[in-house]
Write a protein that holds these residues in place. Sequence first.
Motif, PDB file in Angstrom:
ATOM      1  N   UNK A 204       0.859  -1.184   0.000  1.00 45.71           N
ATOM      2  CA  UNK A 204       0.000   0.000   0.000  1.00 45.71           C
ATOM      3  C   UNK A 204       0.895   1.233   0.000  1.00 45.71           C
ATOM      4  N   UNK A 205       0.574   2.199  -0.857  1.00 42.25           N
ATOM      5  CA  UNK A 205       1.307   3.461  -0.891  1.00 42.25           C
ATOM      6  C   UNK A 205       0.303   4.607  -0.846  1.00 42.25           C
ATOM      7  N   UNK A 206       0.647   5.646  -0.082  1.00 43.53           N
ATOM      8  CA  UNK A 206      -0.212   6.811   0.063  1.00 43.53           C
ATOM      9  C   UNK A 206       0.580   8.050  -0.349  1.00 43.53           C
ATOM     10  N   UNK A 207       0.000   8.842  -1.242  1.00 40.22           N
ATOM     11  CA  UNK A 207       0.598  10.094  -1.704  1.00 40.22           C
ATOM     12  C   UNK A 207      -0.164  11.246  -1.060  1.00 40.22           C
ATOM     13  N   UNK A 208       0.554  12.142  -0.387  1.00 39.13           N
ATOM     14  CA  UNK A 208      -0.069  13.283   0.271  1.00 39.13           C
ATOM     15  C   UNK A 208       0.152  14.531  -0.580  1.00 39.13           C
ATOM     16  N   UNK A 209      -0.934  15.105  -1.097  1.00 47.05           N
ATOM     17  CA  UNK A 209      -0.867  16.312  -1.922  1.00 47.05           C
ATOM     18  C   UNK A 209      -1.271  17.543  -1.118  1.00 47.05           C
ATOM     19  N   UNK A 210      -1.292  17.416   0.188  1.00 51.85           N
ATOM     20  CA  UNK A 210      -1.711  18.508   1.065  1.00 51.85           C
ATOM     21  C   UNK A 210      -0.496  19.114   1.779  1.00 51.85           C
ATOM     22  N   UNK A 211      -0.736  20.221   2.457  1.00 47.80           N
ATOM     23  CA  UNK A 211       0.334  20.920   3.160  1.00 47.80           C
ATOM     24  C   UNK A 211       0.431  20.509   4.623  1.00 47.80           C
ATOM     25  N   UNK A 212      -0.376  19.565   5.062  1.00 52.18           N
ATOM     26  CA  UNK A 212      -0.356  19.075   6.440  1.00 52.18           C
ATOM     27  C   UNK A 212       0.040  17.604   6.456  1.00 52.18           C
ATOM     28  N   UNK A 213       0.634  17.135   7.552  1.00 59.05           N
ATOM     29  CA  UNK A 213       0.907  15.696   7.676  1.00 59.05           C
ATOM     30  C   UNK A 213      -0.396  14.955   7.993  1.00 59.05           C
ATOM     31  N   UNK A 214      -0.498  13.727   7.529  1.00 55.69           N
ATOM     32  CA  UNK A 214      -1.679  12.905   7.759  1.00 55.69           C
ATOM     33  C   UNK A 214      -1.271  11.522   8.249  1.00 55.69           C
TER      34      UNK A 214
ATOM     35  N   UNK B 186      -3.072  -1.322  10.639  1.00 54.77           N
ATOM     36  CA  UNK B 186      -1.949  -0.491  11.022  1.00 54.77           C
ATOM     37  C   UNK B 186      -2.138   0.946  10.592  1.00 54.77           C
ATOM     38  N   UNK B 187      -1.124   1.758  10.850  1.00 52.11           N
ATOM     39  CA  UNK B 187      -1.166   3.161  10.472  1.00 52.11           C
ATOM     40  C   UNK B 187      -0.049   3.467   9.491  1.00 52.11           C
ATOM     41  N   UNK B 188      -0.306   4.460   8.660  1.00 51.30           N
ATOM     42  CA  UNK B 188       0.688   4.943   7.710  1.00 51.30           C
ATOM     43  C   UNK B 188       0.754   6.455   7.879  1.00 51.30           C
ATOM     44  N   UNK B 189       1.909   6.963   8.283  1.00 54.68           N
ATOM     45  CA  UNK B 189       2.109   8.398   8.450  1.00 54.68           C
ATOM     46  C   UNK B 189       2.703   8.967   7.177  1.00 54.68           C
ATOM     47  N   UNK B 190       2.112  10.092   6.707  1.00 57.96           N
ATOM     48  CA  UNK B 190       2.558  10.706   5.458  1.00 57.96           C
ATOM     49  C   UNK B 190       2.831  12.190   5.702  1.00 57.96           C
ATOM     50  N   UNK B 191       4.048  12.595   5.395  1.00 55.78           N
ATOM     51  CA  UNK B 191       4.444  13.995   5.552  1.00 55.78           C
ATOM     52  C   UNK B 191       3.798  14.862   4.474  1.00 55.78           C
ATOM     53  N   UNK B 192       3.746  16.194   4.685  1.00 53.81           N
ATOM     54  CA  UNK B 192       3.191  17.083   3.664  1.00 53.81           C
ATOM     55  C   UNK B 192       3.918  16.914   2.325  1.00 53.81           C
ATOM     56  N   UNK B 193       3.147  16.894   1.251  1.00 52.76           N
ATOM     57  CA  UNK B 193       3.696  16.729  -0.105  1.00 52.76           C
ATOM     58  C   UNK B 193       4.651  15.543  -0.205  1.00 52.76           C
ATOM     59  N   UNK B 194       4.361  14.484   0.547  1.00 57.37           N
ATOM     60  CA  UNK B 194       5.223  13.304   0.548  1.00 57.37           C
ATOM     61  C   UNK B 194       4.453  12.041   0.220  1.00 57.37           C
ATOM     62  N   UNK B 195       5.145  10.938   0.404  1.00 56.32           N
ATOM     63  CA  UNK B 195       4.519   9.637   0.196  1.00 56.32           C
ATOM     64  C   UNK B 195       5.067   8.663   1.224  1.00 56.32           C
ATOM     65  N   UNK B 196       4.284   7.647   1.513  1.00 57.23           N
ATOM     66  CA  UNK B 196       4.701   6.601   2.445  1.00 57.23           C
ATOM     67  C   UNK B 196       4.108   5.291   1.970  1.00 57.23           C
ATOM     68  N   UNK B 197       4.840   4.211   2.226  1.00 60.89           N
ATOM     69  CA  UNK B 197       4.328   2.916   1.788  1.00 60.89           C
ATOM     70  C   UNK B 197       4.576   1.847   2.825  1.00 60.89           C
TER      71      UNK B 197
END
Length: 130
Positions: free
Chosen positions: A32-42, A64-75
């Motif tokens: 699973x990969x999440x792309x964050x296009x926002x200015x806040x962490x999610x 589980x949880x996946x933390x994604x930084x602003x304008x970043x991605x996490x997998x």
Amino acid sequence: MKRRSLLRGAAPLCAGLAGCSGAVSDPLMLSVIVFNHAESPYTVEVTLSRTDATTRSDARAFSGTIDVEPDGQADREGVAERRRYLIEYGLYEDNSDLTDQDHVHYYPGDEDESGTLSFDIDSSGNLTRR
């Protein structure tokens, strides 16, 4: 002589590490990969449940949880086997404010060629599947 002993001991270690990296990209596993296009962490809380299980505890394949930084991605690699799932999620801005909560269905073949299921977080704090 010490150098040869060191090299002899390192060879199995290198071979073992090479084997581990192959297991992470197992073609039978779903990532699973999440792309964050926002200015806040999610933070995305995600649960994959088998649709053919007889009890709720047997149904849970991954949680589980996946933390994604602003304008970043996490997998998360290799979270579960590639099979049919109900994917439930909650999306939290700054790990505190719930901005989106829903579910999607996954069927084998819905992922990209690498076995990755992708999601996007938009600037309004909504999560959508790619």
